[in-house]
Design a protein around this motif. Sequence first.
Motif, PDB file in Angstrom:
ATOM      1  N   THR A   1       0.801  -1.226   0.000  1.00 44.85           N
ATOM      2  CA  THR A   1       0.000   0.000   0.000  1.00 44.85           C
ATOM      3  C   THR A   1       0.834   1.277   0.000  1.00 44.85           C
ATOM      4  O   THR A   1       0.293   2.358  -0.238  1.00 44.85           O
ATOM      5  N   GLY A   2       2.129   1.182   0.292  1.00 47.43           N
ATOM      6  CA  GLY A   2       2.957   2.382   0.330  1.00 47.43           C
ATOM      7  C   GLY A   2       4.413   2.071   0.076  1.00 47.43           C
ATOM      8  O   GLY A   2       4.922   1.038   0.518  1.00 47.43           O
ATOM      9  N   LEU A   3       5.098   2.973  -0.656  1.00 46.92           N
ATOM     10  CA  LEU A   3       6.524   2.842  -0.944  1.00 46.92           C
ATOM     11  C   LEU A   3       7.186   4.202  -0.755  1.00 46.92           C
ATOM     12  O   LEU A   3       6.602   5.240  -1.066  1.00 46.92           O
ATOM     13  N   LYS A   4       8.418   4.195  -0.252  1.00 44.68           N
ATOM     14  CA  LYS A   4       9.194   5.429  -0.136  1.00 44.68           C
ATOM     15  C   LYS A   4      10.673   5.097  -0.225  1.00 44.68           C
ATOM     16  O   LYS A   4      11.189   4.304   0.576  1.00 44.68           O
ATOM     17  N   VAL A   5      11.357   5.705  -1.205  1.00 46.12           N
ATOM     18  CA  VAL A   5      12.796   5.516  -1.370  1.00 46.12           C
ATOM     19  C   VAL A   5      13.518   6.593  -0.574  1.00 46.12           C
ATOM     20  O   VAL A   5      13.116   7.767  -0.589  1.00 46.12           O
ATOM     21  N   THR A   6      14.579   6.206   0.137  1.00 46.63           N
ATOM     22  CA  THR A   6      15.356   7.202   0.881  1.00 46.63           C
ATOM     23  C   THR A   6      16.033   8.156  -0.088  1.00 46.63           C
ATOM     24  O   THR A   6      16.248   7.837  -1.263  1.00 46.63           O
ATOM     25  N   ASN A   7      16.389   9.339   0.396  1.00 50.86           N
ATOM     26  CA  ASN A   7      16.916  10.384  -0.482  1.00 50.86           C
ATOM     27  C   ASN A   7      18.257  10.026  -1.098  1.00 50.86           C
ATOM     28  O   ASN A   7      18.619  10.574  -2.143  1.00 50.86           O
ATOM     29  N   ASP A   8      19.003   9.122  -0.471  1.00 52.31           N
ATOM     30  CA  ASP A   8      20.267   8.692  -1.072  1.00 52.31           C
ATOM     31  C   ASP A   8      20.074   7.556  -2.064  1.00 52.31           C
ATOM     32  O   ASP A   8      21.036   7.135  -2.714  1.00 52.31           O
ATOM     33  N   GLY A   9      18.853   7.057  -2.199  1.00 51.36           N
ATOM     34  CA  GLY A   9      18.574   6.004  -3.175  1.00 51.36           C
ATOM     35  C   GLY A   9      19.086   4.635  -2.797  1.00 51.36           C
ATOM     36  O   GLY A   9      19.082   3.721  -3.625  1.00 51.36           O
ATOM     37  N   MET A  10      19.499   4.439  -1.555  1.00 48.36           N
ATOM     38  CA  MET A  10      20.095   3.164  -1.149  1.00 48.36           C
ATOM     39  C   MET A  10      19.104   2.213  -0.484  1.00 48.36           C
ATOM     40  O   MET A  10      19.319   0.996  -0.491  1.00 48.36           O
ATOM     41  N   TYR A  11      18.020   2.747   0.085  1.00 42.85           N
ATOM     42  CA  TYR A  11      17.069   1.904   0.819  1.00 42.85           C
ATOM     43  C   TYR A  11      15.639   2.226   0.390  1.00 42.85           C
ATOM     44  O   TYR A  11      15.346   3.321  -0.096  1.00 42.85           O
ATOM     45  N   LEU A  12      14.778   1.240   0.590  1.00 41.39           N
ATOM     46  CA  LEU A  12      13.357   1.380   0.269  1.00 41.39           C
ATOM     47  C   LEU A  12      12.529   0.977   1.477  1.00 41.39           C
ATOM     48  O   LEU A  12      12.767  -0.070   2.090  1.00 41.39           O
ATOM     49  N   LEU A  13      11.551   1.815   1.812  1.00 39.29           N
ATOM     50  CA  LEU A  13      10.592   1.489   2.875  1.00 39.29           C
ATOM     51  C   LEU A  13       9.278   1.094   2.232  1.00 39.29           C
ATOM     52  O   LEU A  13       8.814   1.743   1.293  1.00 39.29           O
TER      53      LEU A  13
ATOM     54  N   VAL B   1       4.424   7.580   9.036  1.00 43.46           N
ATOM     55  CA  VAL B   1       3.513   6.568   8.506  1.00 43.46           C
ATOM     56  C   VAL B   1       2.108   6.809   9.049  1.00 43.46           C
ATOM     57  O   VAL B   1       1.919   6.874  10.277  1.00 43.46           O
ATOM     58  N   PRO B   2       1.096   6.941   8.181  1.00 38.65           N
ATOM     59  CA  PRO B   2      -0.291   7.014   8.656  1.00 38.65           C
ATOM     60  C   PRO B   2      -0.702   5.684   9.286  1.00 38.65           C
ATOM     61  O   PRO B   2      -0.654   4.636   8.629  1.00 38.65           O
ATOM     62  N   CYS B   3      -1.091   5.726  10.555  1.00 44.68           N
ATOM     63  CA  CYS B   3      -1.499   4.525  11.283  1.00 44.68           C
ATOM     64  C   CYS B   3      -2.909   4.747  11.828  1.00 44.68           C
ATOM     65  O   CYS B   3      -3.074   5.295  12.931  1.00 44.68           O
ATOM     66  N   MET B   4      -3.911   4.371  11.063  1.00 45.08           N
ATOM     67  CA  MET B   4      -5.299   4.575  11.416  1.00 45.08           C
ATOM     68  C   MET B   4      -5.580   6.068  11.654  1.00 45.08           C
ATOM     69  O   MET B   4      -5.415   6.862  10.758  1.00 45.08           O
ATOM     70  N   THR B   5      -5.939   6.472  12.872  1.00 41.06           N
ATOM     71  CA  THR B   5      -6.299   7.863  13.123  1.00 41.06           C
ATOM     72  C   THR B   5      -5.091   8.711  13.539  1.00 41.06           C
ATOM     73  O   THR B   5      -5.259   9.888  13.862  1.00 41.06           O
ATOM     74  N   ALA B   6      -3.914   8.154  13.540  1.00 34.41           N
ATOM     75  CA  ALA B   6      -2.707   8.872  13.953  1.00 34.41           C
ATOM     76  C   ALA B   6      -1.631   8.746  12.882  1.00 34.41           C
ATOM     77  O   ALA B   6      -1.741   7.961  11.943  1.00 34.41           O
ATOM     78  N   VAL B   7      -0.594   9.544  13.036  1.00 34.15           N
ATOM     79  CA  VAL B   7       0.612   9.430  12.223  1.00 34.15           C
ATOM     80  C   VAL B   7       1.767   9.159  13.172  1.00 34.15           C
ATOM     81  O   VAL B   7       1.954   9.884  14.155  1.00 34.15           O
ATOM     82  N   LYS B   8       2.530   8.110  12.879  1.00 30.43           N
ATOM     83  CA  LYS B   8       3.655   7.748  13.738  1.00 30.43           C
ATOM     84  C   LYS B   8       4.972   7.980  13.001  1.00 30.43           C
ATOM     85  O   LYS B   8       5.079   7.710  11.806  1.00 30.43           O
ATOM     86  N   ALA B   9       5.944   8.486  13.741  1.00 29.94           N
ATOM     87  CA  ALA B   9       7.298   8.673  13.212  1.00 29.94           C
ATOM     88  C   ALA B   9       8.174   7.572  13.787  1.00 29.94           C
ATOM     89  O   ALA B   9       8.330   7.461  15.011  1.00 29.94           O
ATOM     90  N   PHE B  10       8.733   6.753  12.904  1.00 31.09           N
ATOM     91  CA  PHE B  10       9.575   5.631  13.322  1.00 31.09           C
ATOM     92  C   PHE B  10      11.032   5.934  13.010  1.00 31.09           C
ATOM     93  O   PHE B  10      11.346   6.551  11.985  1.00 31.09           O
ATOM     94  N   ASP B  11      11.919   5.492  13.907  1.00 27.91           N
ATOM     95  CA  ASP B  11      13.340   5.516  13.607  1.00 27.91           C
ATOM     96  C   ASP B  11      13.613   4.460  12.531  1.00 27.91           C
ATOM     97  O   ASP B  11      13.299   3.282  12.704  1.00 27.91           O
ATOM     98  N   VAL B  12      14.185   4.899  11.424  1.00 25.19           N
ATOM     99  CA  VAL B  12      14.331   4.012  10.268  1.00 25.19           C
ATOM    100  C   VAL B  12      15.225   2.821  10.585  1.00 25.19           C
ATOM    101  O   VAL B  12      14.993   1.709  10.098  1.00 25.19           O
ATOM    102  N   TRP B  13      16.251   3.004  11.414  1.00 28.30           N
ATOM    103  CA  TRP B  13      17.257   1.951  11.600  1.00 28.30           C
ATOM    104  C   TRP B  13      16.979   1.062  12.807  1.00 28.30           C
ATOM    105  O   TRP B  13      17.487  -0.057  12.870  1.00 28.30           O
TER     106      TRP B  13
END
Length: 459
Positions: free
Chosen positions: A320-332, A379-391
């Motif tokens: 349902t969602g994709l996001k490439v990091t700005n350095d182009g090395m990783y994909l979420l 990341v939109p998580c139901m009625t909230a938005v959560k910020a996760f540490d990528v690593w």
Amino acid sequence: MWKDLGDREAGKLRPYSFSNRITSHRIASLQLSNFKEIVSPHRGAVNSLQVDLTEGRYLLSGASDASAAVYDVQRATEYDGGGLVARHKSIFVVDKQHKHGHKYAISSAIWYPIDTGLFVTGSYDHYINVWDTNTTQVVVNFKMPGKVYRTAMSSLATSHMLIAAGTEDVQVRLCDIASGAFAHTLSGHRDGVMTVEWSTSSEWVLVTGGCDGAIRFWDIRRAGCFLVLDQSQSQLGRRPPLLECSALNKKQNASTSKSASQSVNMKLRAPHKKVASGNGSKQSVISRSSSQAKGLVRQRLHPGMLSSQDRAIAHYGAVTGLKVTNDGMYLLSAGSDSRLRLWDIESGCNTLVNFETVRLQTSKAMQLAITNDSALVFVPCMTAVKAFDVWSGRTSMTFRGHYEYVNCCWLSVQDQELYTGGNDRQILVWSPSRLNFDEVDNGSRNELIPAQDQDNWSD
């Protein structure tokens, strides 16, 4: 903050590092803004948000009532609360009443990457419209074979003007604005394509996520996809930094060169065997058979054939969602299985980052956001938005303010502001906190300012 300013003044901190620290501090202090408000004209769920990439000034939104709107987020329309609250109303709205407006929900609204003169909308009415911002007229449109879930344009492109479209059809289509026709059709998914994302390191690489749970990488200059992500192929954590990699490569190259020189010396010492001079017919037969075998191998490994045969999946459910990091090395990636995964693009492996338990929407595509330094993902998580540490996968922040499900979020790089839209028809602004020194007493003010920055004559 004061310590960073002192280090920068003394030359201990480089400009880029100083900028990153200030940006990180501002993002860490994000909260629901009490001095800025977006007045939403939409009468349906907000499905898409994007601030233009050129000026960082104009916010574009698309909603389920088939309307799209543009706002100036730097210049307020009016002020409330004695001039303390800036209200930003839409500059213009295009909806069903427009002659060439969409008939059903707008699922995706994006800016033309290098100019605010154009924007693109994709809708459930099977059409993709390219709009002239100044005249609010449709310049060109594309008829798709099904509902349009997501559209994307490459911010790096200098050789093409292609819109990648993910629809309920199994094929990904690339629409050329210049010619007004379909330039490519990418086949490989076994179900609808819910999300598309261009690489941030190459204008030719496209990433797609389907309802079949597959994530595929395409080089649009060649046939077939060149990589299909498999959740069972994994590596632990992020790859080592570039300097360490180069040191390891030098050591490996040195060891291989030593072994190669030793093998050459052994060959030189070995006695030479005499070969009878003949017509060489046997050798030619052998070379022909080997070349034919190589040709069969090449044909067997053709990416166009592999793309339809590879059944690897990245999620147990739709992507349902994709996001490439700005350095182009990783994909979420996010899936309807309520899983977030971090992928190493070079190796194609799942990095096994254990993101904390979340509940994600399953019915529609959602929009993720990431910081410039790739430290946090929103990341939109139901009625909230959560910020996760990528690593590490830990929850860093949680933003609660919407009354219904959140569909999209966009982080403005210029202002470090987060914009979120949801089914409650609202667009909320999350801004870095402002410290009002008029409300701070002298004791707490002295605690905030380090000793070396204090003076003896202030009250």
